[in-house]
Every structure is written in C-alpha cells, then in structure tokens.
Design an enzyme around this catalytic site. Structure first.
Site, PDB file in Angstrom:
ATOM      1  N   ASP A 316       0.810  -1.215   0.000  1.00  0.00           N
ATOM      2  CA  ASP A 316       0.000   0.000   0.000  1.00  0.00           C
ATOM      3  C   ASP A 316       0.849   1.274   0.000  1.00  0.00           C
ATOM      4  O   ASP A 316       1.597   1.537   0.936  1.00  0.00           O
ATOM      5  CB  ASP A 316      -0.969   0.000   1.190  1.00  0.00           C
ATOM      6  N   LYS A 365      -7.962  -1.698   3.457  1.00  0.00           N
ATOM      7  CA  LYS A 365      -7.374  -0.368   3.627  1.00  0.00           C
ATOM      8  C   LYS A 365      -7.285   0.007   5.101  1.00  0.00           C
ATOM      9  O   LYS A 365      -6.299   0.593   5.556  1.00  0.00           O
ATOM     10  CB  LYS A 365      -8.201   0.663   2.859  1.00  0.00           C
ATOM     11  N   LYS A 406      -8.520  14.167  -2.750  1.00  0.00           N
ATOM     12  CA  LYS A 406      -8.965  13.531  -1.505  1.00  0.00           C
ATOM     13  C   LYS A 406      -8.886  14.507  -0.338  1.00  0.00           C
ATOM     14  O   LYS A 406      -7.900  15.222  -0.180  1.00  0.00           O
ATOM     15  CB  LYS A 406      -8.107  12.304  -1.195  1.00  0.00           C
ATOM     16  N   LYS A 478       2.621   1.916   3.310  1.00  0.00           N
ATOM     17  CA  LYS A 478       1.899   2.074   4.579  1.00  0.00           C
ATOM     18  C   LYS A 478       2.108   0.907   5.537  1.00  0.00           C
ATOM     19  O   LYS A 478       2.256   1.093   6.737  1.00  0.00           O
ATOM     20  CB  LYS A 478       0.388   2.168   4.307  1.00  0.00           C
TER      21      LYS A 478
END
Length: 529
Positions: A316, A365, A406, A478
C-alpha cells in the site's frame, strides 16, 4: 568515483552537481564499485529490569554495479488514475512539456519523488552545509527512460483514461494525446469476488475465461514478450489496481511455495488476481511490488520469491495522510508527548474511493492504515508502560464530486505536562494520484538499484543479494512487509535515514556527519586518523 546524475525536469537551472568521491574505503574495477563499511550497532540483552548493552562492529563489503539496467515497469491497473498519471508524467518530463494553468505556466517536474527531488546531507565545507541530490550518490535509472506498459480490466486507451481521471490539466492532456492515444492496456484478470461489485461496469478488457493455471501462463507470456520486445535487463511488475479483499491464509492453500502453486493448478477460489500476477512475475524473474493494501504477499509467495532470488515489496502506497501521520506521531512521541486518540476521516471521489465503499475492500485499507503508529508508540515505555496503543480510528467515504482530490481530516489528542491536553486538527487536501505517481517511480527506481547491490560479511562466503523481501521500500509503503523476524518500522525519517545511509555506505562515504560533534566540543575539528 565520479558520477553526474542530478534532478531531472524541475526547471532549466536544476541543481546538478558533479559528485567526486575520494574514499579510502572504495575500489573500482570496471563497472563495479566495492566499498568497505564498519556497521556499528549495540547488542542488547534484557534481563528483568536490567538492560545490558554491548557495542559491536560488523564489517561489511558492498559491491555495486554502476551502470543502471535497462528497466521496464509493468503496471497492473495501467488505465487507472495512478497508471495513466505515471505514464503521462514521464512523457511530459522527457519532452520538457509546459502548459498553462489559471496560476500561470507550469513545467513538468518530479516533485514528490524521493529519488528525484530530495537531497542527502554530506557535511560542512567550512562555509555552509553541503547536500547533494539523492540520485547523484550512486547512478540510478532516469525515470524518463523507463519503458512502461501494463494491464487493465478496462480497455480505454491512455488518452481516454486521462480524460476520465481528471488529474492533469486539459492543455497538458491535449499535449500528451499523440504520445498516449495508441497505448491500450493489455487484458487483465478479473475475479469478481475480490473487488467491489460496483466495478463491474468497467470490465471490458479481460483474459478469456479460463483456469487460474491458464491465466498464470498468459501473464507470464506477457512479461516475457515485454522483456524481449524492449531488450530489457530488469522488469518490475507493480500492482496499482483496485484494492482487493483480504485473502485467507491457511495450511494447504498458500503457506508454502508448493502449496500456492498447487492451489493454482487446482483452480482454488481463494487465489486472487494479485496472487497470480505476483507468481507470474517471480517465475519470470521480474520483481513484484504490491501498491494496494490487500495481503497479496502470502507466505507461499514470499518463499517462492526467495527460491527464485526475486525481490517482492508491499503493501500500500504511503502517499498523503498516512505519510504525514508517520512523521507527526514520530515527532510527538520523540517530544515526550503522549498521543491518546487519533481519528482519521477521508473522503474521495475517484475509482479507488468507489471500490473502497464496499466493506471487504475497505477492511483491507483500514488494516494498512491502522497499524502505522504501532512501532512508534510501543518504543516508548515511559509514555505507554502497558503497551496500550492510542485509540486509532480510520473512516473512508466515497464522494464522487471531489474526484481525485482527496480530503483528509485528522484529530490528534495528546496528554501533555501536568494533566493538560493538546489537540491538533489537520485538514489535508491531497491530489491523490499526483502524490502516488512519484512513489510508483521511486519504488521502481530503488528496486532496480537494489538489484545491482550485493553484500558480504565475515559470515558469508561470497557476495549475496539482499533478502527477497525488500524492506528498504518501507519508506514508500503504509504497511511494510519485512523478512520474518525483522522489526517493522513506520517512522518516516528513520526509514529515510536507513536508505540514505545505505547508499552512502555503498559509495564509501561516512553517513554520520549529522552529529557534527566538532561544533559543540572545545577541541573543534578533530584530526583525521
């Protein structure tokens, strides 16, 4: 060693120094640089309340091939926002494009790229601190020279994909049109159970229905054809497609290399599209990076990569809100402040947000985002004596109107001195794909660099490659996948320091100059030993 490989495409007066390294710790033979490095670390033993520390020195040799390989990048999700942005950005930089915006004329650049737009501190020249471009220390692939192709479940050409994504300005898209209109993604794999049902209307470019073993062979042929057609030395396959749901990990399915290969032959339902792409890459000698949060790199795939001496990395992209969090929490904990509650709210309107609007994909996520502070808070037993992490909540909502822009809103509540509280509220508007695209380039460039580096210690009989799980990529991800038994580090500056110290060690440069002990000791500058 002398190398000249500065920042590309920022502006005409780019900082592009020639770095000449005079090091007694290096020798060069042909195209290979060999360096010696004394790695100093502490052996730590904990016995109840007693901590015993023994300084140790390990002598490493690094061998680095100086000429970058001719490198190809295959993107799974080529026609998505990230994929089309990566392709468009490399063309715009290569062609030195500029375009008008309402704020003036913009020129193509690689801002946001660690390899292209950051510097590494080397020392003090008597008048000022001296730093050099990251990519000038060891020669690296120029992103303008990457050969890029890939797959997508939608057959829109990249000009149509850019119009749909609405990431680039219209004038830039028009200038890119003759360069990208002919690029149509290769047919991809589509197993509906793994991505959100709302993606079904995009699906018009898939490999004909077949067994998973046949799909594996199809992807392998694609990789071979790409490598042979473009005369490539190094191929990297990177997943930037939809977030999948988590895959089960269970004995008999995917805990060993043999199991996962047999599961594909048996057409097991629980083998995901990303599993197929990862295995195809490994079997073809291509490195594989998972840029989405699902658990593609199951134990069997990691074992397979180790057998074939191929790098894998994930999971990620760490691009916006999470990158800030991995820096801010490190700062708070290092300041002796105690984060008690971290609440992160996101809304976005691109296709990634649409896919994440279903619970199973959102859960992937949520997992990747929620563990990003764990190692930082657990390191401080003064603040967290019971190893209780802060309350950490992540919310993502799909709002089509905002598109690729975003919105991330975070609230950090910390306990401070004498029972007080500090609350930080941050609103972060991220242009999602314009933050992710340079990370994709960095992941490819650093992976290629690592493929040219070998190391040797007193415990090894010959030079060896790094571990197949390329944990150096953690800086850009991540939820870092690391070799078994390796502690996970999410703190951004520690991760950045790790990779910069490695490349300076490979170049034969001391990497401890940030201490600058000569400036706060009476003796001043020490004599050279």
């Amino acid at each position: 060693m002398s190398c000249q490989n500065g920042i590309n495409g920022i502006h005409a007066e780019s900082y592009n120094p020639e770095l000449v390294i005079n090091s007694p710790y290096t020798t060069t033979s042909g195209d290979t640089l060999t360096s010696e490095y004394a790695y100093r670390k502490n052996k730590v033993e904990v016995e109840g309340t007693k901590i015993k520390v023994s300084p140790q020195v390990f002598n490493y040799q690094f061998q680095t091939k100086l000429t970058p390989a001719r490198t190809g990048l295959l993107l799974v999700g080529l026609g998505g926002n990230n994929g089309s942005t990566v392709v468009g950005s490399t063309i715009a930089n290569r062609e030195q494009m500029s375009w008008r915006t309402r704020n003036g004329v913009q020129t193509a650049n690689y801002l946001g790229s660690i390899t292209q737009s950051t510097v590494v501190h080397l020392g003090f020249d008597g008048q000022e601190q001296v730093s050099v471009p990251f990519n000038s220390i060891i020669p690296m692939v120029d992103p303008n020279n990457l050969i890029i192709d890939g797959w997508d479940i939608n057959k829109a050409n990249l000009y149509e994909a850019m119009l749909r994504a609405k990431v680039f300005e219209p004038e830039l898209i028009d200038k890119l049109r003759p360069h990208v209109e002919h690029i149509i993604p290769r047919p991809s794999i589509y197993y509906p159970d793994f991505i959100a049902s709302n993606q079904g209307d995009r699906v018009d470019n898939v490999i004909a229905k077949a067994s998973k073993a046949e799909h594996l062979q199809h992807i392998r042929r694609d990789i071979r054809e790409f490598k042979e057609k473009n005369n490539l030395d190094c191929v990297i396959v990177l997943w930037t497609a939809n977030t999948e749901r988590y895959t089960e990990i269970r004995k008999g399915l995917n805990t060993t290399a043999d199991e996962i290969l047999k599961s594909i032959d048996a057409n097991e339902e629980e083998v995901s599209p990303s599993n197929i792409f990862a295995i195809a890459s490994i079997l073809e000698g291509a490195h594989y990076i998972n840029g989405s949060p699902q658990n593609t790199l199951v134990p069997g795939i990691i074992e397979l990569a180790d057998k074939h001496q191929v790098f894998v990395g994930g999971d990620d992209f760490k691009s916006g809100q999470t990158k800030l969090k991995s820096s801010l929490v490190e700062f708070l904990v290092s300041s002796g402040l105690k984060p008690e509650s971290i609440v992160s709210y996101n809304h976005l309107g691109n296709n990634d947000g649409k896919n994440l609007s279903e619970q199973r994909q959102f859960r992937s996520k949520e997992i990747s985002k929620s563990s990003v502070v764990d190692d930082m808070v657990q390191s401080n037993k003064i603040l967290y004596p019971q190893a209780k992490n802060p309350d950490h909540v992540v919310v993502i909502k799909y709002v089509p109107y905002v598109g690729d822009s975003k919105r991330a809103m975070d609230e950090y509540i910390c306990s401070i001195f004498m029972g007080g509280q500090q609350t930080l509220v941050i609103h972060n508007t991220c242009e999602d794909s314009l933050l992710a695209a340079p990370l994709i380039l960095d992941l490819a460039l650093i992976t290629e660099l690592c493929s040219r580096i070998k190391y040797k210690t007193s415990a090894t009989s010959d030079f060896e490659h790094f571990s197949s799980v390329l944990s150096l990529l953690s800086l850009l991800l991540k939820a870092p996948v690391v070799p078994q038994g390796t502690p996970v580090c999410n703190a951004f500056m520690k991760q950045f320091s790790t990779i910069t110290k490695l490349i300076t060690a490979c170049a034969g440069i001391a990497s401890d100059s940030d201490m600058q002990i000569e400036f706060f000791t009476k003796q001043g500058k020490p004599s050279v030993q």
